[in-house]
Design an enzyme around this catalytic site. Structure first.
Site: not given
Length: 284
Positions: A88, A187-188
């Protein structure tokens, strides 16, 4: 005006027509990367040194491939991180949450704070805390093999010996630290299943495992972070979890007083949208 600057102007128009949000900046970043100079030095590139690979990079960005995949790096606070397919790309809104954590840790009456970053991805949050909080010891958790590889690379370069990477699931991580941690941050994945991200850079290039949360509302991993934080934190320790702007109320309710949480608060990003929730584990 040099030949390269003329080409950057043409590339800017192409990127703007393709809907790229920051066409001039991206054209300059690609040009600087290809020619091995800083953006402020683009005017120094001689016409004879122009590299046609610039237009290859522009074509990739025109197709909405992330700029960070083209250049191979992403900026996060004071860090330049290696990123690419499988991890990400860290976003500016997450910098706000990392900044809150850094300030909170600095205000703690703890000489060497113990921190856990659940689902570290590229390692951006963990490394920022290790870099900016003196003597902080940070444990970064990442279960996805591809993301783990990127985190390992970044931690090897920036970790300063105080960032430790663990190939664990965030729901079961680090039982040896139960009741000892000063701050848990995450920050899942939280996009609901079936939802379609607006930006093609996210939709087509960010790994789905980092985007889509479990459960009908996408908050399954946020709830897992709540349980893990409740297990890991010492009394008085803090947790911070990112969520989508429309999930603020649901994320807030994930940290009920009945579970020992105090001072639960929704916090906003740079666009003044609800972006992350913080809570303190009660001492009673």
């Amino acid at each position: 005006m040099t030949f390269l600057l003329d080409e950057i102007a043409l590339a800017t128009a192409r990127l703007a027509e393709a809907g790229v949000p920051s066409p001039r900046t991206d054209a300059e970043e690609i040009a600087a990367f290809v020619h091995g100079v800083r953006r402020s030095e683009l005017h120094t590139v001689k016409d004879a040194d122009f590299d046609a690979l610039f237009w290859e990079g522009v074509a990739r960005r025109e197709a909405r491939e992330p700029l960070q995949h083209i250049t191979g790096h992403a900026y996060f606070r004071y860090l330049e991180l290696a990123v690419g397919p499988g991890v990400f790309v860290p976003r500016p809104e997450t910098e706000v949450m990392a900044g809150w954590a850094i300030e909170t840790l600095r205000e703690m009456d703890v000489t060497a704070p113990l921190v856990v970053d659940l689902g570290t991805g590229s390692g951006a949050i963990a490394l920022s805390i290790a870099q900016e909080v003196a003597l902080a010891e940070v444990h970064a958790v990442e279960v996805d093999p591809a993301a783990y590889t990127w985190a390992k690379r970044n931690i090897s370069e920036h970790g300063q010996g105080r960032t430790h990477l663990h190939p664990d699931d965030l729901a079961e991580a680090l039982p040896e630290l139960n009741g000892k941690v000063d701050l848990v941050i995450s920050n899942p994945p939280y996009i609901p299943p079936g939802a379609i991200p607006r930006d093609p850079e996210v939709r087509h290039y960010d790994p789905s495992r980092a985007l889509y949360g479990s459960g009908d509302d996408g908050l399954g991993e946020v709830r897992a972070v709540e349980r893990t934080a409740r297990r890991l934190l010492r009394p008085g320790g803090w947790v911070a979890v990112e969520h989508a702007d429309e999930q603020g109320r649901a994320a807030y309710l994930t940290f009920p007083e009945d579970n020992g949480w105090r001072d639960v608060r929704l916090r906003q990003d740079l666009t003044r949208r609800d972006r992350f929730v913080t809570a303190r584990l009660g001492q009673d």
